[in-house]
Design a protein around this motif. Structure first.
Motif, PDB file in Angstrom:
ATOM      1  N   PRO A  97       0.795  -1.395  -0.069  1.00  0.00           N
ATOM      2  CA  PRO A  97       0.024  -0.171  -0.086  1.00  0.00           C
ATOM      3  C   PRO A  97       0.750   1.368   0.056  1.00  0.00           C
ATOM      4  O   PRO A  97       1.976   1.167   0.456  1.00  0.00           O
ATOM      5  N   ILE A  98       0.427   2.188  -0.431  1.00  0.00           N
ATOM      6  CA  ILE A  98       1.257   3.555  -0.546  1.00  0.00           C
ATOM      7  C   ILE A  98       0.039   4.772  -0.489  1.00  0.00           C
ATOM      8  O   ILE A  98      -1.071   4.726  -0.851  1.00  0.00           O
ATOM      9  N   TYR A 111      12.219  25.032   7.678  1.00  0.00           N
ATOM     10  CA  TYR A 111      11.091  24.085   7.485  1.00  0.00           C
ATOM     11  C   TYR A 111      11.419  23.680   5.828  1.00  0.00           C
ATOM     12  O   TYR A 111      11.368  24.372   5.027  1.00  0.00           O
ATOM     13  N   PHE A 112      11.607  22.234   5.831  1.00  0.00           N
ATOM     14  CA  PHE A 112      11.651  21.654   4.411  1.00  0.00           C
ATOM     15  C   PHE A 112      10.748  20.854   4.053  1.00  0.00           C
ATOM     16  O   PHE A 112       9.783  20.198   4.970  1.00  0.00           O
ATOM     17  N   TYR A 113      10.345  20.870   2.936  1.00  0.00           N
ATOM     18  CA  TYR A 113       9.110  19.954   2.288  1.00  0.00           C
ATOM     19  C   TYR A 113       9.817  19.001   1.131  1.00  0.00           C
ATOM     20  O   TYR A 113      10.100  19.453   0.225  1.00  0.00           O
ATOM     21  N   ASP A 114      10.123  17.793   1.501  1.00  0.00           N
ATOM     22  CA  ASP A 114      10.541  16.917   0.473  1.00  0.00           C
ATOM     23  C   ASP A 114       9.352  16.056   0.044  1.00  0.00           C
ATOM     24  O   ASP A 114       8.279  15.937   0.693  1.00  0.00           O
ATOM     25  N   GLN A 115       9.446  15.010  -1.092  1.00  0.00           N
ATOM     26  CA  GLN A 115       8.469  14.382  -1.661  1.00  0.00           C
ATOM     27  C   GLN A 115       8.249  13.210  -0.634  1.00  0.00           C
ATOM     28  O   GLN A 115       9.336  12.493  -0.850  1.00  0.00           O
ATOM     29  N   GLU A 116       7.284  12.706   0.076  1.00  0.00           N
ATOM     30  CA  GLU A 116       7.127  11.957   0.920  1.00  0.00           C
ATOM     31  C   GLU A 116       5.939  10.914   0.696  1.00  0.00           C
ATOM     32  O   GLU A 116       4.789  11.313   0.124  1.00  0.00           O
ATOM     33  N   LEU A 117       6.204   9.651   0.931  1.00  0.00           N
ATOM     34  CA  LEU A 117       5.119   8.425   0.817  1.00  0.00           C
ATOM     35  C   LEU A 117       5.286   7.640   1.954  1.00  0.00           C
ATOM     36  O   LEU A 117       6.411   7.383   2.472  1.00  0.00           O
ATOM     37  N   TYR A 118       3.924   7.294   2.470  1.00  0.00           N
ATOM     38  CA  TYR A 118       3.942   6.230   3.395  1.00  0.00           C
ATOM     39  C   TYR A 118       3.893   4.997   2.328  1.00  0.00           C
ATOM     40  O   TYR A 118       3.132   4.923   1.524  1.00  0.00           O
ATOM     41  N   VAL A 119       4.647   4.132   2.995  1.00  0.00           N
ATOM     42  CA  VAL A 119       4.426   2.762   2.082  1.00  0.00           C
ATOM     43  C   VAL A 119       4.815   1.452   3.091  1.00  0.00           C
ATOM     44  O   VAL A 119       5.215   1.646   4.015  1.00  0.00           O
ATOM     45  N   LEU A 194      10.815   8.032   2.501  1.00  0.00           N
ATOM     46  CA  LEU A 194       9.708   6.925   2.488  1.00  0.00           C
ATOM     47  C   LEU A 194       9.431   6.662   4.051  1.00  0.00           C
ATOM     48  O   LEU A 194      10.141   6.501   4.740  1.00  0.00           O
ATOM     49  N   LEU A 195       8.069   7.100   4.406  1.00  0.00           N
ATOM     50  CA  LEU A 195       7.849   6.852   5.766  1.00  0.00           C
ATOM     51  C   LEU A 195       7.066   5.199   6.030  1.00  0.00           C
ATOM     52  O   LEU A 195       6.214   4.782   5.085  1.00  0.00           O
ATOM     53  N   SER A 196       7.188   4.502   7.041  1.00  0.00           N
ATOM     54  CA  SER A 196       6.697   3.325   7.159  1.00  0.00           C
ATOM     55  C   SER A 196       5.227   3.411   7.218  1.00  0.00           C
ATOM     56  O   SER A 196       4.720   4.237   7.841  1.00  0.00           O
ATOM     57  N   MET A 197       4.451   2.320   6.701  1.00  0.00           N
ATOM     58  CA  MET A 197       2.905   2.547   6.930  1.00  0.00           C
ATOM     59  C   MET A 197       2.332   2.411   8.239  1.00  0.00           C
ATOM     60  O   MET A 197       1.293   3.014   8.639  1.00  0.00           O
ATOM     61  N   PRO A 198       3.186   1.653   9.176  1.00  0.00           N
ATOM     62  CA  PRO A 198       2.498   1.953  10.726  1.00  0.00           C
ATOM     63  C   PRO A 198       2.673   3.356  11.411  1.00  0.00           C
ATOM     64  O   PRO A 198       1.702   3.480  11.993  1.00  0.00           O
ATOM     65  N   THR A 199       3.403   4.131  10.410  1.00  0.00           N
ATOM     66  CA  THR A 199       3.330   5.691  11.300  1.00  0.00           C
ATOM     67  C   THR A 199       1.941   6.278  10.596  1.00  0.00           C
ATOM     68  O   THR A 199       1.396   6.916  11.245  1.00  0.00           O
ATOM     69  N   GLU A 216      -5.721   5.609  -1.276  1.00  0.00           N
ATOM     70  CA  GLU A 216      -4.799   4.594  -1.252  1.00  0.00           C
ATOM     71  C   GLU A 216      -4.065   3.875  -2.788  1.00  0.00           C
ATOM     72  O   GLU A 216      -5.448   3.756  -3.471  1.00  0.00           O
ATOM     73  N   PHE A 217      -3.097   3.833  -2.690  1.00  0.00           N
ATOM     74  CA  PHE A 217      -2.506   3.270  -4.093  1.00  0.00           C
ATOM     75  C   PHE A 217      -2.185   1.872  -3.413  1.00  0.00           C
ATOM     76  O   PHE A 217      -1.678   1.454  -2.452  1.00  0.00           O
ATOM     77  N   CYS A 218      -2.216   0.848  -4.341  1.00  0.00           N
ATOM     78  CA  CYS A 218      -1.887  -0.595  -4.110  1.00  0.00           C
ATOM     79  C   CYS A 218      -1.199  -1.328  -5.179  1.00  0.00           C
ATOM     80  O   CYS A 218      -1.845  -1.171  -6.238  1.00  0.00           O
TER      81      CYS A 218
END
Length: 802
Positions: A97-98, A111-119, A194-199, A216-218
């Protein structure tokens, strides 16, 4: 012997400088152009091709069926789907899942903004994004853990190891670095963190019963010998198995399908992605067009090379006679002429590489890509290039070599005119060359006209002098709690006329595919509309027109949360007349008891590629807003922007002032057409240049054969003009024939291209007339150069030579 051949070849090239230069430049331009196109196509094709398991990875696509109409989207997957696949589809080896993520990263009081995904935790073992530090099996297993790309790690931690260090996200959330990625190769998945999905669940989200979240993307990984059709069938049935009642109550039917990983980037243009994790911006159709154009341009260059070589070899008949008289053999002559042709081809290849090196930076700047010459340095590519140049040289040289080697020394020494067969073929090739050129010229004119048509149409709103500030790069809680006071402070600036918070401005997607229940329609027959959360000043700031009813007003307390504005297209879809819609009830997600207070005149929320769709707006709390839109007053725009920026930096210290202008952003939707227009213009220019070289070669060849005839005509009193007309009219006939052939081909191609636009120009005769007249003029100038030269020649000298 070989050294002697080499000396003769070099001398022949330098003795005929114009011929040699024209031949080399023509072929090199074709080779360089084809090479650039090949590099671009390869760069686009290789996106996502690096995954070792890519042939087994699929993205789950949702198909929403409403009233017999199907809408496909890759981001409309309910959160419980991934767990259901794990439990009920044994044909699936892994599920990934993403989700999008949007945490500000605090570092050194900035403050910085990077491209982030939960995966999901299987992300690194499914996709081939190798780790430089950390364990791919465990890096994304625990909450509040993240993986950085190598460049991002250096940005925050310098050159030292990043593993085990901490980054502060959203001021209060410490995240532990559990991995550092090598810089990702080109992929439709774009990220820096990449952030962990449990987060995702630890910060308050849930998946229990959330089949209607559609956020959600799958991705699924199938085993080597798994049956894709069986897996797809089982996955497709899951939404209706677990959530049929809710879906049917909303008048929709849901199925899922699988999209192969290598096809996502180039073949997902029909599946909308509203930014974020998945942006399928490539186009297989565009690559096919470019590939065909590149091959045609290369073919034109090769045709010219053959024509020029054929035309020139007739001048060397006397040389052949002398060499045969002193004992030169048949094969020796054939090898000599073939060697010269091959040498020309390789010189053109070397010049083409130089042209590639010089033009590649412009291609990168134009396309926004990072294309390198690495493909050309591969051994296989080098061998293919050498083989192609060798073949081109042989193709161009074999016919004149065989022809000249057969001449009898007695005939050539007497100065008899060398005549060659194949004149019909050469004329046919000129027709082909100009036909291709005309198709490209007509295509360029049509694309330019369509682009100007789209940019000049009334959009139904005023896009000028609208400054838009992106709100994602702000402390969310501060913004939400203090929205009204912030808005008043910005509106009080001297250069600001009005301010509005909004979730989607024209040119950006709102809440697409929202289910709407209008009054008077059965509950099982809802409509799909684009819903745009706004505030009270939305209509005023964008300069929209109220067709009936009224605008939002703070004098009516019920407007907030209940007042609805529809566009005319929405009224038409429901079956209401604009005046009848006022006061009608309407419901949607987040709008339990809406009432229509006004109808907006239709406006283009999206580019003119699409028809105006039904749009519903209603007033929502500030947390739904993604943009703050500011209409600037009269005066210098730079002064106004500087004033807003000073206020912003004072109000939100440490946060970037990220803004754009609405008119520029809206026109961004026409970027593909702008690039296509420029590319077609360049290619059309190259094609007509190459075609003129071919016409020049044929004119030169004909003038040489008719030298005696021209001399006789001049002795008998023929004028220069009559001789120019005599030599030119046959070639102009060829151009006219090419116009007659190319026009219907171009009409068909451009008619098919225009079908992709909801609002388009008519293909009138003017485009074809302009292209045809232009081709005739260019051809006449090209032919006249050689014709006038022949007509001005001294007839006594011409007859002596004959």
């Amino acid at each position: 012997m070989l050294f002697n051949y080499w000396k003769i070849t070099v001398r022949a090239l330098f003795r005929n400088k114009v011929y040699s230069l024209t031949n080399i430049v023509g072929l090199s331009v074709g080779l360089a152009t084809c090479g650039l196109i090949a590099l671009y196509i390869f760069n686009e094709w290789r996106v996502d091709r690096f995954h070792e398991k890519g042939h087994r990875i699929y993205r789950v696509v949702t198909n929403t069926v409403t009233k017999g109409e199907t809408e496909r989207a890759a981001n409309t997957v309910g959160r419980p789907l991934t767990q259901a696949i794990r439990q009920e589809v044994p044909e699936v080896e892994a599920v990934v899942p993403i989700h999008w993520a949007n945490f500000p990263i605090k570092h050194n009081n900035r403050y910085f903004y990077d491209q982030e995904l939960y995966v999901g935790e299987d992300f690194l073992t499914t996709f081939t994004f190798p780790l430089l530090e950390g364990d791919p099996k465990t890096a994304l297993r625990e909450p509040y853990t993240l993986v950085l790309t190598e460049s991002t790690a250096r940005k925050y931690f310098g050159e030292g190891p990043a593993l085990g260090k901490t980054l502060m996200l959203s001021d209060t959330l410490p995240f532990k670095v559990t991995g550092v990625l090598a810089e990702p190769q080109p992929s439709h998945l774009s990220f820096q963190l990449l952030l962990s999905m449990p987060t995702f669940y630890a910060v308050g989200n849930t998946s229990e019963g959330q089949w209607f979240t559609w956020d959600e993307f799958c991705y699924v990984l199938l085993p080597e010998k798994a049956n894709r059709a069986v897996a797809e069938q089982k996955i497709s049935a899951l939404p209706m198995k677990y959530n049929a009642e809710e879906y049917r109550n909303n008048g929709i039917y849901i199925t899922q399908s699988l999209e192969a990983m290598p096809s996502i980037y180039l073949n997902s243009t029909g599946i909308p992605d509203p930014g974020g994790a998945n942006r399928a911006t490539g186009s297989a159709k565009q690559l096919q067009w470019l590939g065909a154009i590149g091959l045609f341009l290369l073919l034109l260059a090769i045709i010219n090379f053959v024509n020029l070589t054929t035309a020139h070899q007739g001048e060397r008949a006397k040389e052949v006679g002398v060499r045969k008289a002193i004992g030169a053999g048949y094969m020796a002559l054939v090898l000599q002429f073939l060697g010269e042709s091959i040498l020309l081809a390789f010189l053109a290849g070397m010049l083409a590489v130089v042209l590639l090196l010089g033009t590649l930076p412009f291609l990168n700047e134009f396309t926004g890509k990072t294309i390198t010459l690495s493909m050309l340095s591969q051994p296989g590519t080098v061998l293919m290039g050498v083989g192609f140049l060798l073949l081109t040289g042989l193709l161009a040289g074999w016919y004149p070599a065989l022809l000249l080697a057969r001449f009898r020394p007695v005939d050539t020494m007497k100065g008899q005119v060398v005549t060659t067969k194949g004149a019909g073929l050469r004329r046919g090739l000129v027709v082909f060359q100009f036909g291709i050129s005309l198709v490209l010229i007509i295509s360029t004119l049509v694309v330019v006209r369509q682009l100007r048509f789209m940019q000049s149409q009334s959009l139904g709103f005023n896009k000028e002098r609208v400054l838009t500030v992106e709100l994602r790069k702000l402390p969310r809680l501060d913004f939400i709690q203090n929205y009204e006071s912030l808005k008043q402070q910005v509106a009080a600036l001297p250069t600001i006329k009005s301010v509005s918070g909004v979730s989607a401005l024209p040119g950006r997607d709102g809440w697409n595919g929202q289910i709407v229940y209008p009054e008077g329609r059965p509950s099982d027959q809802p409509l799909l509309m684009e819903v745009i959360p706004v505030d009270h000043d939305y209509v005023k700031t964008l300069g929209l027109t109220i067709r009936s009813g009224r605008d939002y007003s703070k004098r009516f307390s019920t407007d907030a949360g209940h007042g609805v504005l529809l566009n005319e297209a929405a009224c038409k879809a429901i079956g209401w007349k604009p005046d009848e819609a006022i006061g009608k009830r309407i419901q949607s997600a987040g709008l339990d008891d809406g009432r229509v207070v006004g109808v907006i005149a239709d406006f283009h929320q999206h580019g003119l590629q699409q028809k105006i769709k039904p749009v519903l707006t209603f007033i929502t709390p500030a947390y739904t807003y993604r943009y703050l839109s500011l209409r600037l007053g009269a005066g210098d725009v730079r002064t106004s922007v500087a004033e807003v920026e000073r206020f912003w930096q004072k109000r939100f210290p440490g946060y970037d002032f990220d803004y754009y202008f609405l008119d520029e952003d809206f026109n961004r939707q026409y970027k593909t057409e702008q690039q296509l227009s420029a590319l077609f213009g360049v290619f059309a220019g190259l094609a007509i240049f190459i075609a003129c070289l071919g016409l020049f070669a044929l004119t030169k060849f004909t003038a040489e054969k008719r030298t005696k005839e021209i001399g006789v005509r001049k002795v008998l009193g023929a004028s220069v003009g009559s001789i120019v007309l005599l030599l030119s009219k046959d070639f102009l006939k060829l151009v006219i024939i090419s116009i007659l052939i190319a026009s219907p081909v171009a009409w068909y191609a451009m008619s098919s291209w225009l079908q992709d636009f909801a609002y388009k120009i008519d293909l009138g005769w003017a485009v074809f007339a302009i292209a045809g007249i232009g081709a005739v003029v260019v051809a006449f100038i090209t032919v006249s150069f050689q014709s006038i030269k022949a007509a001005l020649m001294n007839p006594v000298k011409s007859l002596k030579n004959e």
